[in-house]
Design an enzyme around this catalytic site. Structure first.
Site, PDB file in Angstrom:
ATOM      1  N   ARG A 153     -17.789 -28.316  -9.298  1.00  0.00           N
ATOM      2  CA  ARG A 153     -17.296 -27.692  -8.072  1.00  0.00           C
ATOM      3  C   ARG A 153     -16.146 -26.751  -8.414  1.00  0.00           C
ATOM      4  O   ARG A 153     -15.357 -27.030  -9.308  1.00  0.00           O
ATOM      5  CB  ARG A 153     -16.776 -28.741  -7.078  1.00  0.00           C
ATOM      6  CG  ARG A 153     -17.836 -29.685  -6.543  1.00  0.00           C
ATOM      7  CD  ARG A 153     -18.752 -28.994  -5.526  1.00  0.00           C
ATOM      8  NE  ARG A 153     -19.664 -29.954  -4.916  1.00  0.00           N
ATOM      9  CZ  ARG A 153     -20.858 -30.281  -5.384  1.00  0.00           C
ATOM     10  NH1 ARG A 153     -21.309 -29.721  -6.497  1.00  0.00           N
ATOM     11  NH2 ARG A 153     -21.615 -31.159  -4.747  1.00  0.00           N
ATOM     12  N   ARG A 213      -3.017 -12.103 -11.445  1.00  0.00           N
ATOM     13  CA  ARG A 213      -3.496 -10.796 -11.937  1.00  0.00           C
ATOM     14  C   ARG A 213      -3.859 -10.899 -13.415  1.00  0.00           C
ATOM     15  O   ARG A 213      -4.617 -11.769 -13.780  1.00  0.00           O
ATOM     16  CB  ARG A 213      -2.446  -9.708 -11.684  1.00  0.00           C
ATOM     17  CG  ARG A 213      -2.338  -9.338 -10.228  1.00  0.00           C
ATOM     18  CD  ARG A 213      -1.833  -7.937 -10.061  1.00  0.00           C
ATOM     19  NE  ARG A 213      -0.480  -7.803 -10.553  1.00  0.00           N
ATOM     20  CZ  ARG A 213       0.208  -6.678 -10.509  1.00  0.00           C
ATOM     21  NH1 ARG A 213      -0.336  -5.583 -10.017  1.00  0.00           N
ATOM     22  NH2 ARG A 213       1.437  -6.624 -10.967  1.00  0.00           N
ATOM     23  N   ILE A 228       4.725 -13.895  -7.766  1.00  0.00           N
ATOM     24  CA  ILE A 228       4.219 -15.198  -8.203  1.00  0.00           C
ATOM     25  C   ILE A 228       3.638 -15.088  -9.614  1.00  0.00           C
ATOM     26  O   ILE A 228       3.512 -16.073 -10.305  1.00  0.00           O
ATOM     27  CB  ILE A 228       3.149 -15.774  -7.248  1.00  0.00           C
ATOM     28  CG1 ILE A 228       1.895 -14.895  -7.192  1.00  0.00           C
ATOM     29  CG2 ILE A 228       3.711 -16.014  -5.869  1.00  0.00           C
ATOM     30  CD1 ILE A 228       0.689 -15.580  -6.555  1.00  0.00           C
ATOM     31  N   ASP A 229       3.271 -13.867 -10.022  1.00  0.00           N
ATOM     32  CA  ASP A 229       2.575 -13.695 -11.305  1.00  0.00           C
ATOM     33  C   ASP A 229       3.501 -13.869 -12.513  1.00  0.00           C
ATOM     34  O   ASP A 229       3.037 -14.057 -13.626  1.00  0.00           O
ATOM     35  CB  ASP A 229       1.921 -12.308 -11.383  1.00  0.00           C
ATOM     36  CG  ASP A 229       1.015 -12.014 -10.201  1.00  0.00           C
ATOM     37  OD1 ASP A 229       0.487 -12.978  -9.621  1.00  0.00           O
ATOM     38  OD2 ASP A 229       0.856 -10.830  -9.856  1.00  0.00           O
ATOM     39  N   HIS A 285      -4.299 -17.327  -1.463  1.00  0.00           N
ATOM     40  CA  HIS A 285      -2.977 -16.988  -0.930  1.00  0.00           C
ATOM     41  C   HIS A 285      -2.134 -18.183  -0.532  1.00  0.00           C
ATOM     42  O   HIS A 285      -0.962 -18.015  -0.202  1.00  0.00           O
ATOM     43  CB  HIS A 285      -3.144 -16.013   0.246  1.00  0.00           C
ATOM     44  CG  HIS A 285      -3.684 -14.682  -0.194  1.00  0.00           C
ATOM     45  ND1 HIS A 285      -5.023 -14.480  -0.433  1.00  0.00           N
ATOM     46  CD2 HIS A 285      -3.059 -13.513  -0.479  1.00  0.00           C
ATOM     47  CE1 HIS A 285      -5.212 -13.233  -0.834  1.00  0.00           C
ATOM     48  NE2 HIS A 285      -4.040 -12.622  -0.877  1.00  0.00           N
ATOM     49  N   ASP A 332       6.058  -5.072  -9.895  1.00  0.00           N
ATOM     50  CA  ASP A 332       5.929  -3.877 -10.736  1.00  0.00           C
ATOM     51  C   ASP A 332       5.744  -2.584  -9.934  1.00  0.00           C
ATOM     52  O   ASP A 332       6.446  -1.601 -10.172  1.00  0.00           O
ATOM     53  CB  ASP A 332       4.744  -4.097 -11.686  1.00  0.00           C
ATOM     54  CG  ASP A 332       4.716  -3.047 -12.772  1.00  0.00           C
ATOM     55  OD1 ASP A 332       5.754  -2.855 -13.423  1.00  0.00           O
ATOM     56  OD2 ASP A 332       3.658  -2.410 -12.954  1.00  0.00           O
ATOM     57  N   LYS A 391       0.804  -1.228   0.000  1.00  0.00           N
ATOM     58  CA  LYS A 391       0.000   0.000   0.000  1.00  0.00           C
ATOM     59  C   LYS A 391       0.835   1.275   0.000  1.00  0.00           C
ATOM     60  O   LYS A 391       0.287   2.359  -0.154  1.00  0.00           O
ATOM     61  CB  LYS A 391      -0.896   0.003   1.240  1.00  0.00           C
ATOM     62  CG  LYS A 391      -1.964  -1.055   1.194  1.00  0.00           C
ATOM     63  CD  LYS A 391      -2.916  -0.903   2.335  1.00  0.00           C
ATOM     64  CE  LYS A 391      -4.024  -1.943   2.224  1.00  0.00           C
ATOM     65  NZ  LYS A 391      -4.826  -1.992   3.434  1.00  0.00           N
ATOM     66  N   THR A 444       6.376  -1.906  -6.656  1.00  0.00           N
ATOM     67  CA  THR A 444       7.538  -1.619  -5.808  1.00  0.00           C
ATOM     68  C   THR A 444       8.717  -1.141  -6.660  1.00  0.00           C
ATOM     69  O   THR A 444       9.441  -0.204  -6.286  1.00  0.00           O
ATOM     70  CB  THR A 444       7.931  -2.900  -5.037  1.00  0.00           C
ATOM     71  OG1 THR A 444       6.789  -3.361  -4.327  1.00  0.00           O
ATOM     72  CG2 THR A 444       9.063  -2.656  -4.068  1.00  0.00           C
ATOM     73  N   ARG A 501       1.107 -18.284  -2.148  1.00  0.00           N
ATOM     74  CA  ARG A 501       2.206 -17.376  -1.781  1.00  0.00           C
ATOM     75  C   ARG A 501       2.970 -17.837  -0.548  1.00  0.00           C
ATOM     76  O   ARG A 501       3.991 -17.240  -0.190  1.00  0.00           O
ATOM     77  CB  ARG A 501       1.647 -15.969  -1.540  1.00  0.00           C
ATOM     78  CG  ARG A 501       0.964 -15.399  -2.767  1.00  0.00           C
ATOM     79  CD  ARG A 501       1.070 -13.916  -2.911  1.00  0.00           C
ATOM     80  NE  ARG A 501       0.871 -13.141  -1.728  1.00  0.00           N
ATOM     81  CZ  ARG A 501       0.107 -12.048  -1.650  1.00  0.00           C
ATOM     82  NH1 ARG A 501      -0.575 -11.668  -2.721  1.00  0.00           N
ATOM     83  NH2 ARG A 501       0.027 -11.351  -0.544  1.00  0.00           N
TER      84      ARG A 501
HETATM   85  O1  F6P Z   1       0.649  -9.967  -7.366  1.00  0.00           O
HETATM   86  C1  F6P Z   1       0.572 -11.063  -6.524  1.00  0.00           C
HETATM   87  C2  F6P Z   1      -0.864 -11.376  -6.183  1.00  0.00           C
HETATM   88  O2  F6P Z   1      -0.893 -12.542  -5.370  1.00  0.00           O
HETATM   89  C3  F6P Z   1      -1.793 -11.557  -7.370  1.00  0.00           C
HETATM   90  O3  F6P Z   1      -1.639 -12.785  -8.020  1.00  0.00           O
HETATM   91  C4  F6P Z   1      -3.135 -11.333  -6.748  1.00  0.00           C
HETATM   92  O4  F6P Z   1      -4.047 -10.871  -7.697  1.00  0.00           O
HETATM   93  C5  F6P Z   1      -2.855 -10.258  -5.722  1.00  0.00           C
HETATM   94  O5  F6P Z   1      -1.452 -10.308  -5.460  1.00  0.00           O
HETATM   95  C6  F6P Z   1      -3.595 -10.442  -4.412  1.00  0.00           C
HETATM   96  O6  F6P Z   1      -3.346  -9.327  -3.595  1.00  0.00           O
HETATM   97  P1  F6P Z   1      -3.713  -9.263  -2.050  1.00  0.00           P
HETATM   98  O7  F6P Z   1      -2.614  -9.982  -1.310  1.00  0.00           O
HETATM   99  O8  F6P Z   1      -3.743  -7.810  -1.762  1.00  0.00           O
HETATM  100  O9  F6P Z   1      -5.020  -9.949  -1.864  1.00  0.00           O
END
Ligand code: F6P
Length: 366
Positions: free
Chosen positions: A284, A188, A143-144, A290, A120, A79, A122, A293
């Protein structure tokens, strides 16, 4: 910040976290201390720490044992853009360029160079600090895998491995119930995670933002599998995918984020749309979210992160500032941040990877 002999460097991690951040912190810190005898500090919560001068000393002890762990010991924030920062002034919340305060903090701490680890958003600020004369080196994280000028960002491989494992697990339950299973993955506006996990996890359908899908093609694929005696279907859909003549699905708006749109929900939408057309299977949808990540960093990402971190410090020693380390083929190299920012590296719809997917019978929805 114009000294030739570097004595002290700082690093920060910005944007959404991913696997490999700690491995980069480990490599930067150890290379800086063991090879070049620099002092190292780490700002907490990305640029927010730089603005608030909130940092920790990074030592061989403090980075010991972190290489394989997901997350970031420095914490992160997606942010805090210091060039357009939300602050309270005279009882009002306003946006303001506070980058000079960050620069003053760097000078106060005697920081000669700053390693900025991020995606991107940062790295856009990293470029802007470089334009203001700060000695900056970027490291490509996300991760994207959507950053321009590098073949692979760290964090991507770990996310693909997790998504692949999820597909493997969905396969057995899909087969047991003769269901259509949809897995929604992140990314994204790029489809790298969906495409690579889809190929690796033997998906029958892969839907990516770069190729708008026709739902009838998916229905045909399900029917074709039924006729071949395979009465179950696995679909992986990128969160940014959309139907032809349709829109992306937004899950939420984060108003104080520089990039406020959060995608999500296309998996459920697709399930609802398919339910109207497919009557002989239950459908389904799973949102991986997340999970992609977190956790243990993949072997590939540990090595890539070590290479990136080591190279970042080498660039500092050689006064090669304003650059981002990158992977080109199997060589670690670097590229000017000026050439990286503002360009998204999407999947090429007529590229080799899409062709491979189609060659092995996967439907891309077109
Ligand atoms: O850019 C990484 C990412 O995990 C994207 O794949 C996803 O759209 C976004 O961040 C999710 O963001 P947040 O952690 O704010 O929910």
């Amino acid at each position: 910040m114009l000294t030739n002999k570097v004595k002290k460097i700082a690093l920060l991690t910005g944007g959404g976290d991913c696997s490999g951040l700690n491995a980069v912190i480990n490599a930067v810190t150890k290379t800086a201390i063991l090879k070049y005898n620099y002092k190292v500090i780490g700002y907490k919560f990305g640029y927010r720490g730089l603005y608030k001068n909130d940092f920790v000393d990074l030592t061989l002890e403090s980075v010991s044992g972190i290489q394989h762990k997901g997350g970031t010991i420095l914490y992160s924030s997606n942010k805090d853009n210091l060039f357009d920062y939300l602050i309270e002034e005279n009882g009002e919340i306003i946006r303001k360029d506070v980058s000079d305060i960050a620069i003053a903090n760097l000078k106060k701490e005697g920081v000669d160079a700053l390693v900025i680890i991020g995606g991107d958003g940062t790295l856009t600020s990293a470029r802007d600090f470089a334009r203001k004369g700060i000695n900056v080196v970027g490291v490509p994280k996300t991760i994207d895998n959507d950053l321009f000028a590098t073949d692979i960002t760290f964090g991507f491989n770990s996310a693909v491995s997790i998504a692949t494992e999820a597909l493997d697990r969905l396969h057995t339950t899909a087969e047991s119930h003769h269901r259509v299973m949809i897995l929604e993955v992140m990314g994204r506006n790029s489809g790298w995670i969906a495409l690579e996990a889809g190929i690796a996890g033997s998906a029958d359908v892969i839907l990516i933002p770069e190729i708008s899908y026709d739902i009838n093609k998916i229905v045909n694929k399900i029917r074709e599998r039924d006729e071949r005696g395979k009465p179950f279907t696995i679909i992986v859909v990128a969160e940014g995918a959309k139907p032809k003549d349709g829109e992306v699905v937004i899950s939420k708006i984060v108003p104080d984020s520089p990039d406020p749109i959060r995608l999500g929900g296309i998996g459920n939408k697709l399930a609802e749309d398919l339910e109207k057309l497919i009557k002989n299977h239950e459908i389904r949808s799973t949102v991986l979210g997340h999970v992609q990540r977190g956790g243990i960093t993949s072997t590939y990402d540990r090595i890539l992160s070590a290479r990136y971190g080591s190279k970042a410090v080498e660039l500092i020693e050689k006064n090669l500032y304003g650059n981002m380390v990158c992977l080109k083929g199997n060589e670690i190299s670097y590229e000017s941040l000026e050439n990286v920012i503002g360009k998204i590296k999407g999947v090429n719809p007529s590229g080799e990877l899409v062709e491979v997917a189609k060659n092995i019978g996967i439907c891309l929805g077109d």
